[in-house]
Scaffold this motif. Sequence first.
Motif, PDB file in Angstrom:
ATOM      1  N   ARG A  36       0.838  -1.199   0.000  1.00 49.81           N
ATOM      2  CA  ARG A  36       0.000   0.000   0.000  1.00 49.81           C
ATOM      3  C   ARG A  36       0.874   1.251   0.000  1.00 49.81           C
ATOM      4  NH1 ARG A  36      -3.732   0.067   4.760  1.00 49.81           N
ATOM      5  NH2 ARG A  36      -4.797   1.708   3.622  1.00 49.81           N
ATOM      6  N   GLY A  37       1.974   1.214   0.745  1.00 55.18           N
ATOM      7  CA  GLY A  37       2.911   2.333   0.756  1.00 55.18           C
ATOM      8  C   GLY A  37       3.527   2.568  -0.614  1.00 55.18           C
ATOM      9  N   GLU A  38       3.834   1.477  -1.311  1.00 57.12           N
ATOM     10  CA  GLU A  38       4.397   1.607  -2.651  1.00 57.12           C
ATOM     11  C   GLU A  38       3.375   2.194  -3.621  1.00 57.12           C
ATOM     12  OE1 GLU A  38       5.898  -2.268  -3.660  1.00 57.12           O
ATOM     13  OE2 GLU A  38       7.424  -2.195  -2.093  1.00 57.12           O
ATOM     14  N   VAL A  39       2.114   1.778  -3.486  1.00 54.47           N
ATOM     15  CA  VAL A  39       1.062   2.326  -4.354  1.00 54.47           C
ATOM     16  C   VAL A  39       0.901   3.824  -4.101  1.00 54.47           C
ATOM     17  CG1 VAL A  39      -1.426   2.309  -4.832  1.00 54.47           C
ATOM     18  CG2 VAL A  39      -0.173   0.143  -4.644  1.00 54.47           C
ATOM     19  N   VAL A  40       0.821   4.211  -2.828  1.00 50.54           N
ATOM     20  CA  VAL A  40       0.679   5.630  -2.496  1.00 50.54           C
ATOM     21  C   VAL A  40       1.888   6.407  -2.996  1.00 50.54           C
ATOM     22  CG1 VAL A  40       0.625   7.292  -0.582  1.00 50.54           C
ATOM     23  CG2 VAL A  40      -0.905   5.317  -0.561  1.00 50.54           C
ATOM     24  N   GLY A  41       3.071   5.872  -2.789  1.00 49.08           N
ATOM     25  CA  GLY A  41       4.280   6.540  -3.271  1.00 49.08           C
ATOM     26  C   GLY A  41       4.286   6.701  -4.778  1.00 49.08           C
ATOM     27  N   GLY A  42       3.861   5.666  -5.499  1.00 51.40           N
ATOM     28  CA  GLY A  42       3.801   5.741  -6.953  1.00 51.40           C
ATOM     29  C   GLY A  42       2.794   6.769  -7.434  1.00 51.40           C
ATOM     30  N   LEU A  43       1.625   6.783  -6.788  1.00 50.64           N
ATOM     31  CA  LEU A  43       0.611   7.773  -7.159  1.00 50.64           C
ATOM     32  C   LEU A  43       1.101   9.195  -6.884  1.00 50.64           C
ATOM     33  CD1 LEU A  43      -2.599   5.968  -5.865  1.00 50.64           C
ATOM     34  CD2 LEU A  43      -1.962   6.387  -8.250  1.00 50.64           C
ATOM     35  N   MET A  44       1.746   9.388  -5.748  1.00 50.69           N
ATOM     36  CA  MET A  44       2.236  10.717  -5.410  1.00 50.69           C
ATOM     37  C   MET A  44       3.390  11.120  -6.323  1.00 50.69           C
ATOM     38  SD  MET A  44      -0.021  11.405  -3.288  1.00 50.69           S
ATOM     39  CE  MET A  44       0.519  13.065  -2.963  1.00 50.69           C
ATOM     40  N   CYS A  45       4.208  10.159  -6.730  1.00 49.43           N
ATOM     41  CA  CYS A  45       5.288  10.455  -7.681  1.00 49.43           C
ATOM     42  C   CYS A  45       4.689  10.891  -9.019  1.00 49.43           C
ATOM     43  CB  CYS A  45       6.173   9.225  -7.851  1.00 49.43           C
ATOM     44  SG  CYS A  45       7.629   9.513  -8.869  1.00 49.43           S
ATOM     45  N   GLU A  57      -5.052  18.026  -6.297  1.00 52.29           N
ATOM     46  CA  GLU A  57      -6.286  17.262  -6.449  1.00 52.29           C
ATOM     47  C   GLU A  57      -6.014  15.765  -6.346  1.00 52.29           C
ATOM     48  OE1 GLU A  57      -8.376  18.397 -10.015  1.00 52.29           O
ATOM     49  OE2 GLU A  57      -8.208  20.517  -9.513  1.00 52.29           O
ATOM     50  N   VAL A  58      -4.942  15.306  -6.979  1.00 51.90           N
ATOM     51  CA  VAL A  58      -4.585  13.891  -6.910  1.00 51.90           C
ATOM     52  C   VAL A  58      -4.234  13.516  -5.469  1.00 51.90           C
ATOM     53  CG1 VAL A  58      -2.929  12.130  -7.647  1.00 51.90           C
ATOM     54  CG2 VAL A  58      -3.875  13.724  -9.314  1.00 51.90           C
ATOM     55  N   GLY A  59      -3.487  14.383  -4.798  1.00 52.41           N
ATOM     56  CA  GLY A  59      -3.153  14.122  -3.391  1.00 52.41           C
ATOM     57  C   GLY A  59      -4.398  13.939  -2.546  1.00 52.41           C
ATOM     58  N   LEU A  60      -5.391  14.780  -2.774  1.00 52.30           N
ATOM     59  CA  LEU A  60      -6.650  14.644  -2.033  1.00 52.30           C
ATOM     60  C   LEU A  60      -7.370  13.349  -2.391  1.00 52.30           C
ATOM     61  CD1 LEU A  60      -7.990  18.306  -2.148  1.00 52.30           C
ATOM     62  CD2 LEU A  60      -7.085  17.066  -0.167  1.00 52.30           C
ATOM     63  N   LEU A  61      -7.352  12.977  -3.661  1.00 51.90           N
ATOM     64  CA  LEU A  61      -7.977  11.715  -4.068  1.00 51.90           C
ATOM     65  C   LEU A  61      -7.301  10.521  -3.400  1.00 51.90           C
ATOM     66  CD1 LEU A  61      -8.564  12.328  -7.885  1.00 51.90           C
ATOM     67  CD2 LEU A  61     -10.316  12.091  -6.118  1.00 51.90           C
ATOM     68  N   ALA A  95       0.407  10.432   6.175  1.00 54.30           N
ATOM     69  CA  ALA A  95       1.593  11.233   6.487  1.00 54.30           C
ATOM     70  C   ALA A  95       2.610  11.160   5.349  1.00 54.30           C
ATOM     71  CB  ALA A  95       2.218  10.758   7.798  1.00 54.30           C
ATOM     72  N   SER A  96       2.778   9.988   4.779  1.00 59.69           N
ATOM     73  CA  SER A  96       3.708   9.817   3.667  1.00 59.69           C
ATOM     74  C   SER A  96       3.280  10.647   2.469  1.00 59.69           C
ATOM     75  CB  SER A  96       3.782   8.334   3.295  1.00 59.69           C
ATOM     76  OG  SER A  96       4.604   8.143   2.183  1.00 59.69           O
ATOM     77  N   ALA A  97       1.996  10.609   2.143  1.00 59.94           N
ATOM     78  CA  ALA A  97       1.483  11.378   1.006  1.00 59.94           C
ATOM     79  C   ALA A  97       1.669  12.875   1.239  1.00 59.94           C
ATOM     80  CB  ALA A  97       0.005  11.053   0.773  1.00 59.94           C
ATOM     81  N   ILE A  98       1.395  13.324   2.446  1.00 62.91           N
ATOM     82  CA  ILE A  98       1.527  14.750   2.771  1.00 62.91           C
ATOM     83  C   ILE A  98       2.988  15.170   2.729  1.00 62.91           C
ATOM     84  CG2 ILE A  98       1.245  16.458   4.622  1.00 62.91           C
ATOM     85  CD1 ILE A  98      -1.382  14.863   5.324  1.00 62.91           C
ATOM     86  N   ARG A  99       3.887  14.342   3.270  1.00 62.69           N
ATOM     87  CA  ARG A  99       5.321  14.656   3.209  1.00 62.69           C
ATOM     88  C   ARG A  99       5.789  14.761   1.759  1.00 62.69           C
ATOM     89  NH1 ARG A  99       5.692  11.094   7.551  1.00 62.69           N
ATOM     90  NH2 ARG A  99       6.216   9.395   6.150  1.00 62.69           N
ATOM     91  N   PHE A 100       5.297  13.864   0.917  1.00 64.12           N
ATOM     92  CA  PHE A 100       5.687  13.888  -0.488  1.00 64.12           C
ATOM     93  C   PHE A 100       5.260  15.204  -1.125  1.00 64.12           C
ATOM     94  CE2 PHE A 100       7.242  11.131  -3.876  1.00 64.12           C
ATOM     95  CZ  PHE A 100       6.957  11.896  -4.983  1.00 64.12           C
ATOM     96  N   MET A 101       4.027  15.632  -0.849  1.00 60.29           N
ATOM     97  CA  MET A 101       3.546  16.888  -1.428  1.00 60.29           C
ATOM     98  C   MET A 101       4.294  18.086  -0.850  1.00 60.29           C
ATOM     99  SD  MET A 101       1.565  15.914  -3.760  1.00 60.29           S
ATOM    100  CE  MET A 101       0.856  17.458  -4.316  1.00 60.29           C
TER     101      MET A 101
END
Length: 110
Positions: A36-45, A57-61, A95-101
Amino acid sequence: MSRPHAAAATGASSPAAPPPPAGAPATPTALGTEQRGEVVGGLMCAASTLPSESASEVGLLVIRPLVARAGSLAAAGSLSQESLQVLAADLNLMASAIRFMDSRDEAVPH
């Protein structure tokens, strides 16, 4: 060339699965925490390649279903050990998604 993440940026993706009803235990997903972390990381990348507004918008999704499930679990009051583990994993993903953004915002000139 098609941009697969463009549909997500425009909101054309299918709606997220609803969180469990209040009082119901959270169920883990078919993917493990690491996957799941890899999926979130890939989407955020992928989101980081978009213009700032679309990336937001993608981050919120990405985090919306996690926030919804956390809210549902909090509303349930008493949490089982399994629910606490699901909640902890979801909070780490958020938290990971927010840090990435945040790191993207620091790297992109305004």
